[in-house]
Design an enzyme around this catalytic site. Structure first.
Site, PDB file in Angstrom:
ATOM      1  N   ILE A 226      -2.043   4.146   0.073  1.00  0.00           N
ATOM      2  CA  ILE A 226      -2.361   5.216   0.901  1.00  0.00           C
ATOM      3  C   ILE A 226      -2.189   6.715   0.402  1.00  0.00           C
ATOM      4  O   ILE A 226      -1.680   6.840  -0.936  1.00  0.00           O
ATOM      5  CB  ILE A 226      -1.730   5.293   2.385  1.00  0.00           C
ATOM      6  CG1 ILE A 226      -0.113   5.432   2.094  1.00  0.00           C
ATOM      7  CG2 ILE A 226      -1.688   3.843   3.071  1.00  0.00           C
ATOM      8  CD1 ILE A 226       0.822   5.678   3.296  1.00  0.00           C
ATOM      9  N   THR A 324      -0.976   9.070  -4.402  1.00  0.00           N
ATOM     10  CA  THR A 324      -0.966   7.956  -3.803  1.00  0.00           C
ATOM     11  C   THR A 324       0.349   7.473  -3.564  1.00  0.00           C
ATOM     12  O   THR A 324       1.300   7.635  -4.158  1.00  0.00           O
ATOM     13  CB  THR A 324      -1.645   6.826  -4.594  1.00  0.00           C
ATOM     14  OG1 THR A 324      -0.941   6.575  -6.011  1.00  0.00           O
ATOM     15  CG2 THR A 324      -3.168   7.191  -5.061  1.00  0.00           C
ATOM     16  N   SER A 325       0.587   6.305  -2.674  1.00  0.00           N
ATOM     17  CA  SER A 325       1.812   5.636  -2.258  1.00  0.00           C
ATOM     18  C   SER A 325       1.522   4.259  -2.067  1.00  0.00           C
ATOM     19  O   SER A 325       0.816   3.779  -1.413  1.00  0.00           O
ATOM     20  CB  SER A 325       2.521   6.627  -1.180  1.00  0.00           C
ATOM     21  OG  SER A 325       3.571   5.792  -0.786  1.00  0.00           O
ATOM     22  N   PRO A 326       2.581   3.248  -2.374  1.00  0.00           N
ATOM     23  CA  PRO A 326       2.522   2.115  -1.938  1.00  0.00           C
ATOM     24  C   PRO A 326       3.168   1.764  -0.852  1.00  0.00           C
ATOM     25  O   PRO A 326       3.216   0.565  -0.314  1.00  0.00           O
ATOM     26  CB  PRO A 326       3.234   1.299  -3.216  1.00  0.00           C
ATOM     27  CG  PRO A 326       4.458   2.122  -3.331  1.00  0.00           C
ATOM     28  CD  PRO A 326       3.589   3.674  -3.330  1.00  0.00           C
ATOM     29  N   ASP A 440       7.920   9.211  -0.968  1.00  0.00           N
ATOM     30  CA  ASP A 440       8.583   8.011  -1.426  1.00  0.00           C
ATOM     31  C   ASP A 440       9.962   8.327  -2.235  1.00  0.00           C
ATOM     32  O   ASP A 440      10.907   7.388  -2.434  1.00  0.00           O
ATOM     33  CB  ASP A 440       7.743   7.845  -2.855  1.00  0.00           C
ATOM     34  CG  ASP A 440       6.283   7.244  -2.388  1.00  0.00           C
ATOM     35  OD1 ASP A 440       6.258   6.792  -1.608  1.00  0.00           O
ATOM     36  OD2 ASP A 440       5.267   7.555  -3.249  1.00  0.00           O
TER      37      ASP A 440
END
Length: 764
Positions: A226, A324-326, A440
């Protein structure tokens, strides 16, 4: 990076570098307290969220025989550095010190060469590290020179060293001072593990060179990333955003390497953007994070199915990863309220410390391990489904192999803005929002994201900043609206803090163009950069030299060769969230990258008389002048009346699937021998009267933990844990642990190897 180095960096001004290393240990991430993990088996079939894309109208599907034949090679080698007593690289938290190993780290090498012109080759390395690095690349290039005449074909122009951006690998190997601060300097063992392992992977790939074909295809993976800075992304022009369905790139691009002789696949190289921050800032076990998981699952699946060559290599490279990020469930306040973090600045109440992104399995208290496995699994599932579809869904690569590399000084470069005006870059500097961190990995103190102009922070920070180096008025104007916190590009004591000399590199393999980015480009920055490369290549008729029917295919890989922090668009820069504040060279950083790379594309033409652009100014190499305050291993001793490898706490007689098997041994410091290409731990199964190894350091569910019990006596313990899945194919029967260690004798002498063996347990 997900965490700033701010506390350490500012303390340098007041107390000097030695005191800094002490003071920074007082500042760190809030403890999240996540602890337990259970592995579930991956499925190799595509989910509805992972669908191979059909060929576009302009990219016709053909057989691989319609492509050019290339000289292809793939190789993989261990680069796992010290797994204990060294700070992990990524979150910049000095308290995050390695305590063991969950998964070994690797270098994966991919060579593509012109079948007729030996000098025309590209070497693309994917390292399970936070990034590429100036000193690491220099060490690899110097090592290639020492391998012999046949390796002289690899050099500055055609070697790309990329990192998967894992935040769970050992640090202390980077060239510049800023990332060295939290890792207490530069550790030669950590550095050599990466360089030597990378060279071994190149050697394996070179020795495997064989004629073959390349094909490329794409798929969308909707559920693995995301945008963590959506507020900044929305500052980009609405018309530009309307061209894209998603606010992060969801496309995974795969390049397949197929040997011509027997039609077997040698490997795949993929590009997909997602931060390596699934493992949280309180994790202290070494791993390759989600991309390491994806590569492991793909390679093990290929081996178990007997597909491809015996040494098949799967590379999962980063792309435009910056925003982006997981942590795909979004960012929430971990203060008991259950509220989402503030959209503009990612705060909870007045601060950002309690704002954390949530991975898909965030309720598991295991430092992010369950979410990491799941995000890696989603990439693997999408990639494997795409791979299986490539028998009918692919584009053959056709055309020459070319590359260029040059260094450029970004501290004061004048270029033309897209609107026609002349603009300049600036000496590197980091803004106040850099210290705020991200969802994060939140930062410390009263810093927050989206902080422009006059910063909303304690005025004491400007006083401390000025003690370190007060930015000039021209520097402030150049970086505006970024309020400068660290004028890192103009600090040269004791040596440079960040790079001003930047790598510029592009590979061409037929109609495939690989932009090698030294920084973390945000989603829209990467899109603009790739679009500009594509338009310029088309205007030059660059790829039509190979095939008029196929337009350029452009991918972006990085962070590579060095680490220049972030590359945001001008609009995102003006918002000054973390990514904009970490864009080193001012608001026109992206335009500079685009201007230089597009202007050099003519060097990729076969008709070009000059094969390489001017090399530019060499960056400084600090490996011989860097500080190192990491303690050495002095000696190891067993406790009184014990011996190395002896079992201190044995396994239970029986375990059910879903449980955790564990045993504790008299240990020694694993820094004595990194056991590269080997293992610290193994699980063996009694089968037909003999013991067979079924797990080792390459397996996610076997964990090695080391603990110092007495510094004075030199004693330590090792715990081995095996998380037995409920449905992971483990046979019922008898099992045992094997522990492999190495001790350093008191008073010196050669390192001595030893082994330990647990009792036998039954899996029911």
């Amino acid at each position: 990076m997900a965490r700033p180095h701010i506390a350490a960096a500012l303390a340098v001004a007041c107390l000097g570098i030695l005191v800094t290393f002490h003071l920074i240990s007082q500042f760190g991430l809030p403890s999240v307290g996540f602890f337990y993990f259970q592995q579930s088996p991956p499925e190799a079939t595509a989910s509805p969220n992972q669908v191979p894309l059909g060929p576009t109208a302009s990219r016709q599907v053909k057989s691989e025989d319609d492509g050019s034949m290339y000289l292809l090679g793939t190789g993989k080698a261990d680069i796992t550095g010290p797994v204990v007593e060294i700070n992990l690289m990524g979150y910049a938290d000095p308290n995050q010190v390695g305590s063991g190993l969950r998964q070994r780290l690797y270098s994966r090498a991919f060579i593509v060469g012109d079948i007729d012109k030996e000098e025309e080759r590209t070497l693309y390395l994917v390292l399970d590290t936070q990034s590429g690095d100036t000193a690491v690349r220099h060490g690899i290039l110097e090592g290639l020179k020492e391998l012999g005449p046949e390796y002289q074909v690899y050099g500055k122009s055609n070697v790309a060293v990329t990192g998967t951006h894992s935040h769970s690998g050992p640090g202390a190997w980077l060239n510049y001072l800023l990332p060295q601060i939290t890792s207490k300097g530069f550790d030669a063992q950590s550095y050599r593990a990466i360089v030597d392992g990378a060279l071994l992977s190149v050697k394996k790939a070179h020795e495997a060179l064989a004629p073959g074909y390349l094909t490329v295809a794409e798929t969308k993976i909707h559920d693995a990333n995301i945008n963590r800075s959506l507020y900044a992304y929305l500052a980009n022009p609405e018309k530009e955003r309307a061209k894209y369905q998603d606010d992060v790139d969801k496309i995974l691009t795969m390049l397949r390497f197929r040997r011509a002789e027997d039609g077997k696949d040698m490997g795949v190289l993929t590009w997909f953007p997602v931060h390596g921050t699934s493992m949280l800032g309180n994790n202290t076990l070494i791993s390759g994070d989600n991309k390491g998981v994806a590569a492991m699952l793909f390679e093990k699946d290929m081996q178990s199915q007997g597909e491809g060559t015996e040494d098949f290599v799967a590379g999962f490279s980063q792309a435009n990863v910056g925003d982006t990020s997981p942590n795909v469930l979004g960012a929430y306040c971990e203060d008991g309220s259950g509220e989402k973090c503030n959209f503009q600045d990612s705060t909870c109440g007045k601060g950002n410390k309690m704002c954390h992104g949530r991975g898909p399995m965030f309720r598991q208290k295991d430092q992010g391990a369950s979410s990491c496995l799941e995000i890696g699994r989603r990439q693997y599932v999408g990639a494997k489904a795409l791979y299986l579809s490539m028998t009918t869904n692919n584009v053959p690569i056709k055309g020459p192999v070319r590359s260029f590399h040059t260094y450029r000084d970004f501290s004061n470069m004048t270029i033309q803005h897209p609107n026609g005006s002349l603009i300049s870059t600036c000496p590197a500097a980091l803004g106040y929002s850099f210290a705020a961190g991200t969802t994060d990995g939140p930062g410390a103190f009263d810093f927050k994201q989206n902080d422009t102009g006059a910063p909303d922070a304690n005025p004491l920070w400007s006083v401390v900043r000025n003690l370190l180096r007060e930015p000039s008025e021209s520097q402030k104007a150049c970086h505006a609206p970024k309020p400068i916190l660290l004028d890192v590009g103009e600090i040269e004591r004791p040596y440079l803090w960040t790079p001003n000399i930047v790598d510029i590199q592009v590979f061409r393999i037929g109609q495939l163009l690989i932009v090698v980015s030294p920084g973390e480009a945000t989603t829209m920055a990467g899109r603009r950069w790739k679009e500009s490369i594509s338009h310029t290549a088309s205007a030059l008729a660059l790829t039509s030299e190979a095939d008029d029917e196929n337009p350029p295919i452009v991918v972006l890989g990085g962070p590579a060769n060095s680490y220049t922090h972030y590359i945001a668009t001008e609009e995102e820069y003006n918002i000054q969230r973390y990514e904009g504040a970490s864009t080193l060279y001012g608001p026109h950083t992206l335009n500079a990258y685009i201007s230089i790379t597009t202007s050099l594309l003519t060097y990729l033409q076969t008709s070009s008389h000059d094969k390489h652009p001017p090399p530019g100014p060499d960056p400084p190499i600090h490996t011989n002048v860097s500080f190192n305050f990491n303690s050495k291993v002095h000696f190891d001793s067993p406790p009184f009346f014990k011996k190395f490898g002896q079992v201190l706490k044995d396994v239970e007689p029986a375990y059910h699937r879903g449980g955790t098997v564990s045993a504790t041994f008299v240990g020694a410091n694993p820094r004595n021998n990194l056991r590269l290409e080997g293992t610290f731990a193994a699980v063996e199964h009694l089968s037909h009267g003999s013991w067979k190894r079924v797990r080792d350091d390459t397996d996610w569910d076997l964990i090695y933990r080391w603990r110092r019990t007495s510094t004075i006596l030199g004693t330590s313990e090792v715990e081995l844990s095996w998380e037995v899945g409920r449905d992971d194919g483990v046979e019922g029967g008898l099992y045992r642990f094997r522990y492999f260690g190495d001790r350093k004798p008191f008073g010196g002498g050669e390192i001595e190897a030893f082994e330990g063996e647990s009792g036998v347990c039954r899996i029911e």
